[in-house]
Scaffold this active site. Structure first.
Site, PDB file in Angstrom:
ATOM      1  N   LYS A 255      -0.619   4.196   7.232  1.00  0.00           N
ATOM      2  CA  LYS A 255      -0.402   3.160   6.220  1.00  0.00           C
ATOM      3  C   LYS A 255      -1.758   2.707   5.679  1.00  0.00           C
ATOM      4  CE  LYS A 255       3.479   1.681   9.070  1.00  0.00           C
ATOM      5  NZ  LYS A 255       4.625   2.075   8.263  1.00  0.00           N
TER       6      LYS A 255
ATOM      7  N   GLY B 126       0.819  -1.197   0.000  1.00  0.00           N
ATOM      8  CA  GLY B 126       0.000   0.000   0.000  1.00  0.00           C
ATOM      9  C   GLY B 126       0.854   1.248   0.000  1.00  0.00           C
TER      10      GLY B 126
ATOM     11  N   ASP C  75       9.497  -9.922   8.360  1.00  0.00           N
ATOM     12  CA  ASP C  75      10.252  -9.280   7.277  1.00  0.00           C
ATOM     13  C   ASP C  75      11.209  -8.244   7.847  1.00  0.00           C
ATOM     14  OD1 ASP C  75      11.084  -8.771   4.683  1.00  0.00           O
ATOM     15  OD2 ASP C  75       9.473  -7.342   4.267  1.00  0.00           O
TER      16      ASP C  75
ATOM     17  N   VAL D 214       2.202   4.742   2.340  1.00  0.00           N
ATOM     18  CA  VAL D 214       2.382   5.335   3.664  1.00  0.00           C
ATOM     19  C   VAL D 214       2.335   6.855   3.530  1.00  0.00           C
ATOM     20  CG1 VAL D 214       3.830   5.465   5.711  1.00  0.00           C
ATOM     21  CG2 VAL D 214       3.841   3.396   4.304  1.00  0.00           C
TER      22      VAL D 214
END
Length: 373
Positions: A18, A2, A112, A4
């Site tokens: 976000k 997406g 991640d 930010v």
């Protein structure tokens, strides 16, 4: 996933907003998982993280609001300035381990962790985007493991297509520390299949890494998840304590951290504005002298005498200069700062607050205590 946005809340504080891709929020399974994962992320303590302030679904828009961290990411700093060393590398190791301990204690897996997900603020490193990768992976079970992480920092189990765990985050911590300390990922770069093959089958390249940090990084990069230390064990070993709390570790990181900012002019929306008391405190530190960096993980030895100097400042700050303050309607004199009235130094000055307003302050240094050589 997406976009930010830099935004502000109702109190005009900067936040990171976000907004996830609309097609994600349109999926019913994703909406269920998003609600559950967002609630878990909201429980993560703010130690060395950018805490989640709010999350929700507004029609077909799924959004997360996190605390705004003013600072560059680790990848851009290493790319511009080269590898880190000394106290800042040690503080980075402690700070990221502290963040992982707080994230795992809330039952969340980052999934991640990589240099671009670590922001270097003025008071130390802050880990962002925890749990986001797991949300992305929850929408499509046919996606490959490569999409579910960043190859140079993925654990062998992730490369084999298994989901990320807390042990996978520890493996990523080892990869990030190697990158920060030598300027390259421990399994190199290149096409994703080649990197992942090296992750699974090769030993990491750690030559040039700080010798005190290297043994712990090697343990974190063990191929077997069961043999890796937990995030809490990383923290304990880094600080040389049986049980180091995240609060203590965060305080140590902030006290020993030297800000690493690229030599560039920040855009207007990100320009740091200091509150009056903070600005005065900074001025007092400059006036008082050079403060020694506190490195709690250093154990003093007789072979290396300590020659640092610590200066303690006691001061009072008022938001109006006492010399020009008018008497109160009852005829009483304005209140003076506590103390014996014998100031070693005092001065009227001005600072700019968050609303670009010039505020007068009066600083009185009441006592100085010098310790060491």
């Amino acid at each position: 996933m997406g976009i930010v946005h830099l935004a502000h809340d109702a109190d005009l504080r900067l936040v990171a907003l976000k907004v996830l891709r609309p097609e994600l929020a349109a999926d019913a399974d994703f909406r269920r998982r998003f609600t559950r994962e967002a609630e878990a992320a909201g429980r993560v303590a703010r130690f060395c993280t950018a805490p989640v302030l709010e999350a929700g679904l507004d029609g077909d828009i799924a959004y997360l609001v996190t605390e705004y961290v003013d600072g560059p990411d680790l990848a851009s700093v290493i790319g511009a300035q080269g590898p880190m060393n000394g106290a800042n590398l040690e503080a980075l190791a402690v700070g990221v381990a502290t963040a992982l301990a707080a994230i795992h204690q809330a039952g969340v897996v980052h999934g991640d962790l990589k240099p671009s997900n670590i922001l270097l603020s003025a008071v130390g490193p802050r880990v962002i985007d925890f749990g986001i990768a797991r949300l992305a992976g929850a929408t499509d079970t046919t996606q490959s493991a490569v999409v579910m992480g960043t190859p140079p920092y993925m654990a062998p189990e992730q490369a084999d297509g298994r989901p990320a765990t807390a042990a996978s985050d520890v493996f990523a911590w080892g990869g990030v520390m190697a990158y920060a300390g030598v300027g390259r990922p421990p399994f190199g770069t290149g096409p994703a299949p080649q990197v992942l093959y090296r992750v699974v089958h090769h030993v990491p390249r750690l030559d040039g890494l700080d010798e005190q940090l290297r043994p712990l990084v090697e343990q974190a990069l063990d191929k077997d998840p069961a043999r890796r230390p937990t995030a809490q064990q990383l923290l304990d070993r880094l600080l040389g304590r049986e049980s180091a709390t995240p609060a203590l570790a965060t305080r140590m990181v902030s006290d020993s951290w030297t800000p690493l900012m690229p030599a560039r002019e920040a855009p207007p929306a990100r320009r740091l504005r200091v509150a009056p008391v903070v600005a005065v405190a900074l001025a007092l530190l400059v006036t008082a002298g050079t403060l020694a960096a506190w490195r709690p993980w250093d154990r003093p030895t007789t072979a290396r005498p300590r020659t640092s100097t610590t200066t303690t400042v006691t001061a009072t700050v008022t938001t109006a200069p006492p010399a020009t303050a008018a008497p109160s309607p009852t005829g009483e004199q304005p209140a003076r700062p506590a103390g014996d009235g014998k100031a070693l130094a005092e001065s009227d000055t001005f600072v700019t607050n968050a609303y670009d307003t010039s505020v007068p302050v009066h600083v009185r240094i009441l006592s100085l205590e010098r310790k060491g050589d």
